[in-house]
Design a protein around this motif. Sequence first.
Motif, PDB file in Angstrom:
ATOM      1  N   MET A  49     -17.489  25.600   4.891  1.00  0.00           N
ATOM      2  CA  MET A  49     -16.630  24.997   3.868  1.00  0.00           C
ATOM      3  C   MET A  49     -15.305  25.742   3.789  1.00  0.00           C
ATOM      4  O   MET A  49     -14.230  25.137   3.797  1.00  0.00           O
ATOM      5  CB  MET A  49     -17.324  25.058   2.501  1.00  0.00           C
ATOM      6  CG  MET A  49     -18.551  24.193   2.361  1.00  0.00           C
ATOM      7  SD  MET A  49     -19.252  24.375   0.690  1.00  0.00           S
ATOM      8  CE  MET A  49     -20.778  23.453   0.875  1.00  0.00           C
ATOM      9  N   GLY A  50     -15.377  27.070   3.726  1.00  0.00           N
ATOM     10  CA  GLY A  50     -14.168  27.875   3.603  1.00  0.00           C
ATOM     11  C   GLY A  50     -13.260  27.757   4.814  1.00  0.00           C
ATOM     12  O   GLY A  50     -12.044  27.654   4.679  1.00  0.00           O
ATOM     13  N   SER A  51     -13.852  27.758   6.014  1.00  0.00           N
ATOM     14  CA  SER A  51     -13.034  27.675   7.221  1.00  0.00           C
ATOM     15  C   SER A  51     -12.358  26.320   7.331  1.00  0.00           C
ATOM     16  O   SER A  51     -11.211  26.225   7.779  1.00  0.00           O
ATOM     17  CB  SER A  51     -13.894  27.943   8.468  1.00  0.00           C
ATOM     18  OG  SER A  51     -14.859  26.935   8.660  1.00  0.00           O
ATOM     19  N   ARG A  52     -13.045  25.262   6.899  1.00  0.00           N
ATOM     20  CA  ARG A  52     -12.440  23.927   6.955  1.00  0.00           C
ATOM     21  C   ARG A  52     -11.224  23.855   6.047  1.00  0.00           C
ATOM     22  O   ARG A  52     -10.177  23.329   6.436  1.00  0.00           O
ATOM     23  CB  ARG A  52     -13.468  22.858   6.545  1.00  0.00           C
ATOM     24  CG  ARG A  52     -12.967  21.433   6.778  1.00  0.00           C
ATOM     25  CD  ARG A  52     -13.915  20.406   6.204  1.00  0.00           C
ATOM     26  NE  ARG A  52     -13.843  20.342   4.755  1.00  0.00           N
ATOM     27  CZ  ARG A  52     -14.810  20.762   3.939  1.00  0.00           C
ATOM     28  NH1 ARG A  52     -15.920  21.269   4.410  1.00  0.00           N
ATOM     29  NH2 ARG A  52     -14.660  20.681   2.624  1.00  0.00           N
ATOM     30  N   ILE A  53     -11.334  24.393   4.842  1.00  0.00           N
ATOM     31  CA  ILE A  53     -10.209  24.395   3.907  1.00  0.00           C
ATOM     32  C   ILE A  53      -9.039  25.190   4.483  1.00  0.00           C
ATOM     33  O   ILE A  53      -7.872  24.778   4.396  1.00  0.00           O
ATOM     34  CB  ILE A  53     -10.651  24.985   2.549  1.00  0.00           C
ATOM     35  CG1 ILE A  53     -11.674  24.074   1.869  1.00  0.00           C
ATOM     36  CG2 ILE A  53      -9.439  25.211   1.639  1.00  0.00           C
ATOM     37  CD1 ILE A  53     -11.171  22.684   1.535  1.00  0.00           C
ATOM     38  N   ALA A  54      -9.331  26.330   5.092  1.00  0.00           N
ATOM     39  CA  ALA A  54      -8.272  27.157   5.680  1.00  0.00           C
ATOM     40  C   ALA A  54      -7.588  26.430   6.831  1.00  0.00           C
ATOM     41  O   ALA A  54      -6.361  26.447   6.967  1.00  0.00           O
ATOM     42  CB  ALA A  54      -8.862  28.484   6.155  1.00  0.00           C
ATOM     43  N   MET A  55      -8.387  25.772   7.679  1.00  0.00           N
ATOM     44  CA  MET A  55      -7.817  25.032   8.810  1.00  0.00           C
ATOM     45  C   MET A  55      -6.959  23.865   8.347  1.00  0.00           C
ATOM     46  O   MET A  55      -5.878  23.612   8.895  1.00  0.00           O
ATOM     47  CB  MET A  55      -8.948  24.520   9.709  1.00  0.00           C
ATOM     48  CG  MET A  55      -9.657  25.593  10.497  1.00  0.00           C
ATOM     49  SD  MET A  55     -11.143  24.928  11.302  1.00  0.00           S
ATOM     50  CE  MET A  55     -11.651  26.347  12.277  1.00  0.00           C
ATOM     51  N   LEU A  56      -7.419  23.134   7.336  1.00  0.00           N
ATOM     52  CA  LEU A  56      -6.640  22.025   6.796  1.00  0.00           C
ATOM     53  C   LEU A  56      -5.306  22.516   6.232  1.00  0.00           C
ATOM     54  O   LEU A  56      -4.281  21.839   6.351  1.00  0.00           O
ATOM     55  CB  LEU A  56      -7.434  21.300   5.704  1.00  0.00           C
ATOM     56  CG  LEU A  56      -8.604  20.434   6.186  1.00  0.00           C
ATOM     57  CD1 LEU A  56      -9.468  20.006   5.004  1.00  0.00           C
ATOM     58  CD2 LEU A  56      -8.112  19.204   6.947  1.00  0.00           C
ATOM     59  N   THR A  57      -5.327  23.703   5.640  1.00  0.00           N
ATOM     60  CA  THR A  57      -4.097  24.289   5.106  1.00  0.00           C
ATOM     61  C   THR A  57      -3.112  24.583   6.229  1.00  0.00           C
ATOM     62  O   THR A  57      -1.905  24.321   6.107  1.00  0.00           O
ATOM     63  CB  THR A  57      -4.407  25.585   4.330  1.00  0.00           C
ATOM     64  OG1 THR A  57      -5.297  25.283   3.247  1.00  0.00           O
ATOM     65  CG2 THR A  57      -3.142  26.224   3.779  1.00  0.00           C
ATOM     66  N   VAL A  58      -3.604  25.106   7.350  1.00  0.00           N
ATOM     67  CA  VAL A  58      -2.737  25.387   8.493  1.00  0.00           C
ATOM     68  C   VAL A  58      -2.139  24.087   9.038  1.00  0.00           C
ATOM     69  O   VAL A  58      -0.946  24.024   9.359  1.00  0.00           O
ATOM     70  CB  VAL A  58      -3.518  26.128   9.601  1.00  0.00           C
ATOM     71  CG1 VAL A  58      -2.661  26.269  10.863  1.00  0.00           C
ATOM     72  CG2 VAL A  58      -3.955  27.501   9.109  1.00  0.00           C
ATOM     73  N   ILE A  59      -2.956  23.037   9.116  1.00  0.00           N
ATOM     74  CA  ILE A  59      -2.453  21.726   9.572  1.00  0.00           C
ATOM     75  C   ILE A  59      -1.360  21.229   8.625  1.00  0.00           C
ATOM     76  O   ILE A  59      -0.313  20.728   9.073  1.00  0.00           O
ATOM     77  CB  ILE A  59      -3.596  20.697   9.648  1.00  0.00           C
ATOM     78  CG1 ILE A  59      -4.582  21.058  10.766  1.00  0.00           C
ATOM     79  CG2 ILE A  59      -3.044  19.290   9.843  1.00  0.00           C
ATOM     80  CD1 ILE A  59      -3.998  21.040  12.165  1.00  0.00           C
ATOM     81  N   ASP A  60      -1.571  21.353   7.331  1.00  0.00           N
ATOM     82  CA  ASP A  60      -0.562  20.929   6.352  1.00  0.00           C
ATOM     83  C   ASP A  60       0.751  21.695   6.547  1.00  0.00           C
ATOM     84  O   ASP A  60       1.843  21.126   6.453  1.00  0.00           O
ATOM     85  CB  ASP A  60      -1.073  21.146   4.922  1.00  0.00           C
ATOM     86  CG  ASP A  60      -2.124  20.127   4.515  1.00  0.00           C
ATOM     87  OD1 ASP A  60      -2.308  19.135   5.247  1.00  0.00           O
ATOM     88  OD2 ASP A  60      -2.770  20.328   3.463  1.00  0.00           O
ATOM     89  N   ILE A  61       0.634  22.998   6.820  1.00  0.00           N
ATOM     90  CA  ILE A  61       1.826  23.823   7.037  1.00  0.00           C
ATOM     91  C   ILE A  61       2.583  23.348   8.276  1.00  0.00           C
ATOM     92  O   ILE A  61       3.820  23.204   8.253  1.00  0.00           O
ATOM     93  CB  ILE A  61       1.430  25.311   7.175  1.00  0.00           C
ATOM     94  CG1 ILE A  61       0.948  25.864   5.827  1.00  0.00           C
ATOM     95  CG2 ILE A  61       2.610  26.140   7.691  1.00  0.00           C
ATOM     96  CD1 ILE A  61       0.321  27.246   5.919  1.00  0.00           C
ATOM     97  N   LEU A  62       1.856  23.090   9.349  1.00  0.00           N
ATOM     98  CA  LEU A  62       2.499  22.626  10.592  1.00  0.00           C
ATOM     99  C   LEU A  62       3.172  21.273  10.393  1.00  0.00           C
ATOM    100  O   LEU A  62       4.318  21.069  10.816  1.00  0.00           O
ATOM    101  CB  LEU A  62       1.462  22.528  11.716  1.00  0.00           C
ATOM    102  CG  LEU A  62       0.852  23.839  12.210  1.00  0.00           C
ATOM    103  CD1 LEU A  62      -0.176  23.552  13.299  1.00  0.00           C
ATOM    104  CD2 LEU A  62       1.922  24.793  12.725  1.00  0.00           C
ATOM    105  N   PHE A  63       2.451  20.355   9.740  1.00  0.00           N
ATOM    106  CA  PHE A  63       3.016  19.026   9.508  1.00  0.00           C
ATOM    107  C   PHE A  63       4.284  19.107   8.654  1.00  0.00           C
ATOM    108  O   PHE A  63       5.316  18.502   8.986  1.00  0.00           O
ATOM    109  CB  PHE A  63       1.988  18.125   8.822  1.00  0.00           C
ATOM    110  CG  PHE A  63       2.560  16.820   8.341  1.00  0.00           C
ATOM    111  CD1 PHE A  63       2.892  15.821   9.239  1.00  0.00           C
ATOM    112  CD2 PHE A  63       2.798  16.602   6.989  1.00  0.00           C
ATOM    113  CE1 PHE A  63       3.447  14.619   8.808  1.00  0.00           C
ATOM    114  CE2 PHE A  63       3.345  15.413   6.541  1.00  0.00           C
ATOM    115  CZ  PHE A  63       3.675  14.418   7.457  1.00  0.00           C
ATOM    116  N   ALA A  64       4.209  19.865   7.562  1.00  0.00           N
ATOM    117  CA  ALA A  64       5.373  19.986   6.677  1.00  0.00           C
ATOM    118  C   ALA A  64       6.533  20.656   7.404  1.00  0.00           C
ATOM    119  O   ALA A  64       7.699  20.280   7.220  1.00  0.00           O
ATOM    120  CB  ALA A  64       5.002  20.780   5.423  1.00  0.00           C
TER     121      ALA A  64
END
Length: 288
Positions: A245-260
């Motif tokens: 659960m924690g790793s998925r949230i962290a990975m999604l955050t990295v994707i959001d950073i890249l997209f933004a």
Amino acid sequence: MSINDNILIKIRDMKDSLTPVEKLVAEYILDHVEEIPHLSIKSLAQFTKTSDASVLRFCKTMGYKGYRNFIVSISASLGSMDEEQKDQYTDIQPGDDLSTIISNISHNNSKSIEDTLSVIDRNEIARAVKVLVSCNRIVFFGIGASGLVGMDAEQKFSRINKMCHTYTDGHSQLTAATLLGKGDVAIFISNSGSTIEILDTLEIAKKNGATIIAITKYNKSALADNANIVLSISTPEVTIRSGAMGSRIAMLTVIDILFAGVASSEYKHVKKYLAKTHDIIASSKHRR
């Protein structure tokens, strides 16, 4: 340099991939963290039953030129941590009531993001955004929960008219990697960095000249070692289920950073695509 540099989190995440001797030093530091700034290199070597050279080698593995620089960083990390930051991840236990579950999951997810900001390198983010802006196409590779993160990334980047696709099973990943070339970016998403299907695909993508970006746990891994750009995440030391659960949230955050980052740097060019995709979804909702 990490965004919120914290050597203690880096040691925790790197610990299991260290040599046996380095691991002795890491475990002692994490168990006696308040004492460490007051210890000489000789004292730390004695307490860990290692040697001065082993302690110095550990410091260099963690990215420091010498023991003094390492101790300064330990002191800074201790000084910057308030009581909330010192809190450990809390695992979910059988029989926990709903209020406890809500509190613990929320806390763990928030801490995964905070800790990821302590290990991810700002310069690596900038490099990743730069290659994503100029690439021909983006291909995401992930297995299981990591594949779901890739699907989220595909949905985001397709909104700004980036040619992209996500592959979530071994056979399709091998096929897609075979067709990659120079000017393409392959983003590999794997918490462990050792998933066999991912590493097999990585070898082909790299051989074909694609730029390799890894989103993976902060440790030594085959994925991190073979990537051109490494975006590290931090994950909790709890059970596999809660850890995922924690790793998925962290990975999604990295994707959001890249997209933004990509959307912001190309905003004049992509704002029309954002408007179009927003409008079509909005009109679809109205027709219902």
